[in-house]
Enzyme design. Structure first.
Site, PDB file in Angstrom:
ATOM      1  CB  SER A 196       5.892 -13.228   1.527  1.00 61.24           C
ATOM      2  OG  SER A 196       5.337 -11.705   1.789  1.00 61.24           O
TER       3      SER A 196
ATOM      4  CE  LYS B 110       5.853 -12.245   5.031  1.00 60.33           C
ATOM      5  NZ  LYS B 110       4.593 -11.770   4.624  1.00 60.33           N
TER       6      LYS B 110
ATOM      7  CE1 TYR C 191       9.114  -9.656   6.463  1.00 61.24           C
ATOM      8  CE2 TYR C 191       8.888  -7.167   5.808  1.00 61.24           C
ATOM      9  CZ  TYR C 191       8.637  -8.814   5.862  1.00 61.24           C
ATOM     10  OH  TYR C 191       7.303  -9.025   5.224  1.00 61.24           O
TER      11      TYR C 191
ATOM     12  CE1 TYR D 116       0.724 -13.658   3.659  1.00 56.22           C
ATOM     13  CE2 TYR D 116       0.630 -13.358   1.132  1.00 56.22           C
ATOM     14  CZ  TYR D 116       1.365 -13.273   2.467  1.00 56.22           C
ATOM     15  OH  TYR D 116       2.697 -13.173   2.351  1.00 56.22           O
TER      16      TYR D 116
ATOM     17  CB  VAL E  97       4.292  -9.156  -3.617  1.00 52.22           C
ATOM     18  CG1 VAL E  97       3.146  -9.464  -2.624  1.00 52.22           C
ATOM     19  CG2 VAL E  97       5.573  -8.960  -3.150  1.00 52.22           C
TER      20      VAL E  97
END
Length: 594
Positions: A57, A60, A181, A233, A251
């Site tokens: 991530s 992103k 993705y 988050y 992660v």
């Protein structure tokens, strides 16, 4: 300092590996790397900084930036919002009012962003992402096919999110976008890559080492804004409160953080906390922010460096007028004294380039002078950094001299408590450094000088010198005595036999004075009377108990009528002295103009 911080976080345990993607569960929980990269390309690296892992991530914000550059803000906002959710990264939630993902940092928004990446075909779109990430990292990147396959196999939740996005009209090609993705998340990077990618964001989208423009500056602003509010988050609020830097986690254990205009941080440690963030990564960033006062909302001016000027004692001398032999030694060894003239506010980002410059030449200098005369403020991290610097320099047998400290200021008092020598101003510190160089060369500063050893009397015969001795008056002077006063008749020449005196000029109506020059034994003053000066143009004050031989100008001229070689020799020597002083002044001016 980074080593201590690194060691303090190494033994943190209690986290878990991201086992919902089987390939990520194969990571060694002991892997741990920390890298800081500044916007001028300096990299500080500790631990497993070259260990490859998948970006996950952390990709992103970068793909979001690519979409902004390709489509513009308005078009991207139609499909992806910028509001924090307070939910986990893979929550299946949307903005009910706008019928779109809340932001590009959660999986729903990131999948839609991947669908916005441009290219003639699926391969071209993937190359666009790979090339874009590579521009941020400063090198070509590859995909870990094993992790990609693992993501494909276990990605049902992301498929559910993608089909929900298609049902809302936010996504067209579900399977093609998901494959892109998953591949995007499977790009291999290192901790060093992450720090340089973060530093590229900090540098307005320009890679600090390659100079490649990876993203437009306007898109960087948008990316950092979303990272600030959504990058961590459901931990984003606490992160903003504790760390205060735009950030993104993944992660696989990667974390990036950005201090705009200054530096990027990359941390890698695969053990995750309950929020899915790297356990050690969070701890490192919290401690970095605290140790170096990096919080983005800290009210420090954004100065790129506190270094106003650097010069050596071979370029800028003290006001102490030296004998010819002393000057020769200082010409040869003056470069062993490095003076750093600092300015503005001292904090991590302004002081770090200065410490780097000092470190680069520490092994080749004997004395470091820190001129703090133009420094407005110093924070605690800066004091700690200066403390470590003095320890390192002491290990190299290099002395540190500090000027312009005010004991009533706590930070100044803390610096004075370090293993440093304190001086009223840079001029006095340079004079002390010169004395040290002379002493180390076996030519300690002259304490006494006879008439025979006077610079202006060099070459005078014994007969003439004996005649001169008969005319002089010896005077003993105490500290702060005024030997010569501005405006008085210029009727005597003074040969300094012992002690020191200084030439001082009144600079304002309150009587403040500026020290123009300092003389030691063997140097004459008041000699301009021989050149026709009628009145004195400055005060001469005693610095240390002194003895002078005083000769009235009329008697010196009368003696020269009998011995013409006396005045001729004095004027010749005076010409040489003035020429050397002019050369020194030229070096000084050149150093100040740099």
């Amino acid at each position: 300092m980074l080593e201590e911080l690194f060691e303090s976080c190494r033994d943190l345990t209690g986290g878990t590996l991201a086992d919902y993607i089987p390939e990520l569960a194969k990571a060694d929980p002991r892997w741990f790397g920390v890298v800081l990269a500044t916007t001028d390309g300096q990299v500080y690296a500790l631990g497993d900084t070259e260990q490859p892992f998948t970006i996950q991530s952390v990709s992103k914000p970068f793909t979001y930036g690519l979409a902004l550059d390709a489509h513009g803000v308005d078009a991207v906002l139609e499909r992806v919002g910028v509001e924090p959710t307070g939910n986990t990264f893979n929550a299946i939630v949307v903005d009910d009012q706008a019928q779109r993902p809340f932001n590009p940092m959660v999986n729903a928004g990131a999948i839609v962003v991947s669908g916005l990446i441009t290219g003639a075909d699926p391969d071209a779109r993937m190359r666009h992402i790979l090339n874009g990430l590579g521009a941020f990292a400063g090198r070509d990147l590859e995909i870990d096919e094993a992790v990609f396959e693992s993501e494909q196999t276990t990605g049902d939740r992301n498929r559910a999110i993608a089909y929900l996005m298609r049902s809302l009209g936010m996504l067209d090609d579900v399977e093609g976008t998901l494959e892109r993705y998953f591949r995007q998340c499977s790009v291999l990077v290192t901790c060093r890559d992450l720090a340089l990618m973060a530093a590229t964001l900090a540098n307005g989208g320009v890679h600090p080492q390659t100079g490649v423009h990876a993203l437009t500056e306007k898109s960087v602003e948008r990316v950092l804004s979303v990272m600030s509010t959504c990058g961590m988050y459901d931990y984003a609020g606490q992160w903003a409160y504790e760390v205060g830097l735009p950030a993104k986690s993944g992660v696989s254990g990667g974390v990036i953080a950005v201090l705009p205009g200054q530096l990027g941080i990359g941390v890698f440690s695969p053990l995750l906390d309950s929020h899915g963030n790297s356990l050690r990564g969070i701890a490192v960033c919290e401690r970095l922010s605290s140790t170096f006062a990096l919080h983005e909302h800290r009210a420090w001016p954004r100065t790129p460096t506190s270094l106003r000027r650097r010069y050596g004692a071979d370029e800028v001398r003290s006001s102490r007028v030296r004998t010819t032999s002393e000057q020769a030694i200082l010409d040869d060894r003056g470069a062993n004294v490095a003076v750093y003239e600092l300015q503005g506010d001292l904090h991590f980002t302004s002081l770090e380039p200065v410490l780097r410059a000092i470190a680069d030449e520490a092994a080749s200098v004997q004395v470091v002078v820190l001129d703090l005369g133009r420094v407005r403020g110093i924070d605690e991290p800066a004091v700690a950094m200066l403390g470590r610097m003095t320890d390192d320099l002491r290990d190299l047998e290099c002395s540190v001299l500090v000027t312009d400290l005010d004991p009533s200021v706590p930070a100044h008092a803390a610096i004075a408590a370090l293993p440093v020598e304190c001086f009223e101003d840079a001029e006095r510190a340079i004079a002390a450094s010169e004395d040290r160089l002379l002493a180390d060369d076996g030519a300690a500063a002259t304490l006494e000088a006879t008439l025979r050893e006077q610079e202006l009397l060099r070459g005078v015969t014994d007969e003439v010198l004996a005649a001169l001795e008969a005319t002089v008056e010896h005077r003993t002077l105490a500290v702060d005595d005024i030997v010569v006063r501005e405006g008085e008749p210029a009727s005597e020449v003074f040969f300094l036999l012992a002690g020191t005196v200084s030439v001082r000029l009144v600079v304002d109506a309150r009587g403040r004075t500026s020290r123009l020059a300092t003389f030691g034994p063997g140097v004459a003053f008041g000699e301009s009377a021989l050149l026709g000066e009628s009145v004195r143009n400055a005060d001469v004050c005693v610095e240390t108990p002194a003895t002078v031989a005083v000769v009235p100008v009329d008697e010196l001229r009368a003696l020269s009528a009998q011995h013409p070689e006396l005045l001729e020799g004095i004027l010749t020597n005076l010409t040489l002295v003035l020429a050397r002083r002019l050369q020194a002044a030229n070096r000084h001016i050149r150093a100040l103009e740099r």
